[in-house]
Each structure stands twice: as structure tokens, then as C-alpha cells.
Scaffold this motif. Sequence first.
Motif, PDB file in Angstrom:
ATOM      1  N   THR A   1     -27.119 -55.458 -30.129  1.00 13.02           N
ATOM      2  CA  THR A   1     -27.893 -54.531 -29.379  1.00 13.02           C
ATOM      3  C   THR A   1     -29.029 -54.018 -30.302  1.00 13.02           C
ATOM      4  O   THR A   1     -28.456 -53.406 -31.472  1.00 13.02           O
ATOM      5  CB  THR A   1     -27.086 -53.496 -28.762  1.00 13.02           C
ATOM      6  OG1 THR A   1     -25.981 -54.326 -27.977  1.00 13.02           O
ATOM      7  CG2 THR A   1     -27.710 -52.532 -28.029  1.00 13.02           C
TER       8      THR A   1
ATOM      9  N   ILE B   1     -38.022 -55.745 -26.367  1.00 16.45           N
ATOM     10  CA  ILE B   1     -37.793 -54.537 -25.812  1.00 16.45           C
ATOM     11  C   ILE B   1     -39.315 -53.991 -25.289  1.00 16.45           C
ATOM     12  O   ILE B   1     -40.325 -54.138 -25.753  1.00 16.45           O
ATOM     13  CB  ILE B   1     -37.605 -53.156 -26.974  1.00 16.45           C
ATOM     14  CG1 ILE B   1     -36.123 -53.705 -27.530  1.00 16.45           C
ATOM     15  CG2 ILE B   1     -37.287 -51.864 -26.224  1.00 16.45           C
ATOM     16  CD1 ILE B   1     -35.807 -52.659 -28.649  1.00 16.45           C
TER      17      ILE B   1
ATOM     18  N   CYS C   1     -34.447 -60.312 -29.681  1.00 17.13           N
ATOM     19  CA  CYS C   1     -34.790 -59.702 -28.416  1.00 17.13           C
ATOM     20  C   CYS C   1     -35.667 -59.036 -28.176  1.00 17.13           C
ATOM     21  O   CYS C   1     -36.397 -58.554 -29.209  1.00 17.13           O
ATOM     22  CB  CYS C   1     -33.479 -59.105 -27.807  1.00 17.13           C
ATOM     23  SG  CYS C   1     -32.842 -57.637 -28.560  1.00 17.13           S
TER      24      CYS C   1
ATOM     25  N   SER D   1     -33.426 -50.221 -25.172  1.00 16.50           N
ATOM     26  CA  SER D   1     -32.392 -51.359 -25.859  1.00 16.50           C
ATOM     27  C   SER D   1     -32.760 -52.679 -25.270  1.00 16.50           C
ATOM     28  O   SER D   1     -33.091 -52.890 -24.293  1.00 16.50           O
ATOM     29  CB  SER D   1     -31.289 -50.887 -26.128  1.00 16.50           C
ATOM     30  OG  SER D   1     -30.510 -50.908 -24.662  1.00 16.50           O
ATOM     31  N   CYS D   2     -32.146 -53.720 -26.071  1.00 19.95           N
ATOM     32  CA  CYS D   2     -32.111 -54.734 -25.591  1.00 19.95           C
ATOM     33  C   CYS D   2     -30.792 -55.846 -26.341  1.00 19.95           C
ATOM     34  O   CYS D   2     -30.469 -55.251 -27.676  1.00 19.95           O
ATOM     35  CB  CYS D   2     -33.374 -55.938 -25.944  1.00 19.95           C
ATOM     36  SG  CYS D   2     -33.806 -56.026 -27.558  1.00 19.95           S
ATOM     37  N   THR D   3     -30.129 -56.373 -25.561  1.00 18.22           N
ATOM     38  CA  THR D   3     -28.990 -57.244 -26.259  1.00 18.22           C
ATOM     39  C   THR D   3     -29.318 -58.704 -26.164  1.00 18.22           C
ATOM     40  O   THR D   3     -29.540 -59.294 -25.130  1.00 18.22           O
ATOM     41  CB  THR D   3     -27.716 -56.675 -25.488  1.00 18.22           C
ATOM     42  OG1 THR D   3     -27.769 -55.411 -25.633  1.00 18.22           O
ATOM     43  CG2 THR D   3     -26.481 -57.297 -26.010  1.00 18.22           C
TER      44      THR D   3
ATOM     45  N   THR E   1     -40.909 -57.961 -29.781  1.00 16.84           N
ATOM     46  CA  THR E   1     -39.660 -58.921 -30.029  1.00 16.84           C
ATOM     47  C   THR E   1     -39.302 -58.379 -31.301  1.00 16.84           C
ATOM     48  O   THR E   1     -40.032 -58.572 -32.407  1.00 16.84           O
ATOM     49  CB  THR E   1     -39.960 -60.201 -29.853  1.00 16.84           C
ATOM     50  OG1 THR E   1     -40.777 -60.534 -28.618  1.00 16.84           O
ATOM     51  CG2 THR E   1     -38.977 -61.249 -30.277  1.00 16.84           C
TER      52      THR E   1
ATOM     53  N   SER F   1     -44.872 -54.828 -25.408  1.00 14.05           N
ATOM     54  CA  SER F   1     -43.436 -55.188 -25.656  1.00 14.05           C
ATOM     55  C   SER F   1     -43.410 -55.555 -27.061  1.00 14.05           C
ATOM     56  O   SER F   1     -44.451 -55.931 -27.658  1.00 14.05           O
ATOM     57  CB  SER F   1     -42.731 -55.885 -24.848  1.00 14.05           C
ATOM     58  OG  SER F   1     -43.033 -57.249 -24.991  1.00 14.05           O
TER      59      SER F   1
END
Length: 181
Positions: A107, A132, A130, A120-122, A90, A88
Amino acid sequence: GDGGPTGNVSFRNGGVNIAGCEAVALIGSTAECATTALPQGSNAITALYNGDISNLSALSNELSHVVLTATTTTLNPANLTEIRFGQSVTVAYSVSGGVGSNDGNVTVTATPPGAGAVLSCTASAAAGSCAISGFATTGPAPTAGYTIVASYAGDADGGASASASQTLNVIRSNTNTALTF
């Protein structure tokens, strides 16, 4: 009065004429004025019809108009170059501008090259990052990567904004195969 109104309208903010919007000529029964002279925040807008020989002057009801300040969203590209499949990432971002703190959400989207699911990440603007996950490889060697963009939704005082894009390449993990005889 007799006939339709003629003359002009003065647009006001808090009872004071708005620069460039005083004495705007009526076209039919309408007057319009576009301006950049309003300050940020809430504005109390009225229109004063100045009257003509047949029609008395009249003041409109007040309309509240909020002017948002511009914001800028920036990605921190330090870790947005290359990751291995299964990892992942960050994504760090910052939002500047606006009035006071920027209370909206950011986002971050990762759009793959060609077909594939957008990841996506929010998180809040204050969080600053955040994570992903779920990246698929883009080949044995990166030829085209995921396009990463951070988008700030805005809040009551600051407008929405989006960062410039960054490219993140996802490469296959190294594997070791051992034969035992």
C-alpha cells in the motif's frame, strides 16, 4: 512430588536443544528464554522439564512457531519529485528479502502537508507499482509536499516492512487567459 518444582527446563526445536536455552532455571514454576537462534520457517518447540529430587522430568506438548524473514521495501524516486494539479502519479516500488516470492500487497500512501485526505493505492508486491490520483495543490510554488511511503503487508514467509519516505510536490497547472477585443 512434594512442593513445587525446582530445577530447570531445556527448550528444544525438533527435539534438539535451542542454543542458549538449555537448562533455564525455573523462577517459581516458570522458565523463559528469548532467542535469535531459531531458523526461518516453521519450528516445532517443546520444553523439557529436567526434574528434581521430588519431581519427575516431563516433556511439554509441541508448539509450532514460525520465524519470518526480514523484507525491505524501497520506493523508486524517479517520478516522485513534482507533478501538476490534476495529474496522477504511478509510484514504483520493490520488495526484497523474504523466502521465495513476496506474495503480500504493498500500500502506497500520500500524506498531505497539514490537513487533508490521505491518498493511497494498493497492489501486489509483484506488480511493482500502483497509481495515485486526487492530489490537491500545495500552493503556487511547492513549499511542503505530500509524504509518500510504500508499506509491504508481509506474507507467510516474509515480515512486513516500510520504505523510507519521499516528498512529492503538487503545483498549480499553468493557465493561459486570452482577451479578445
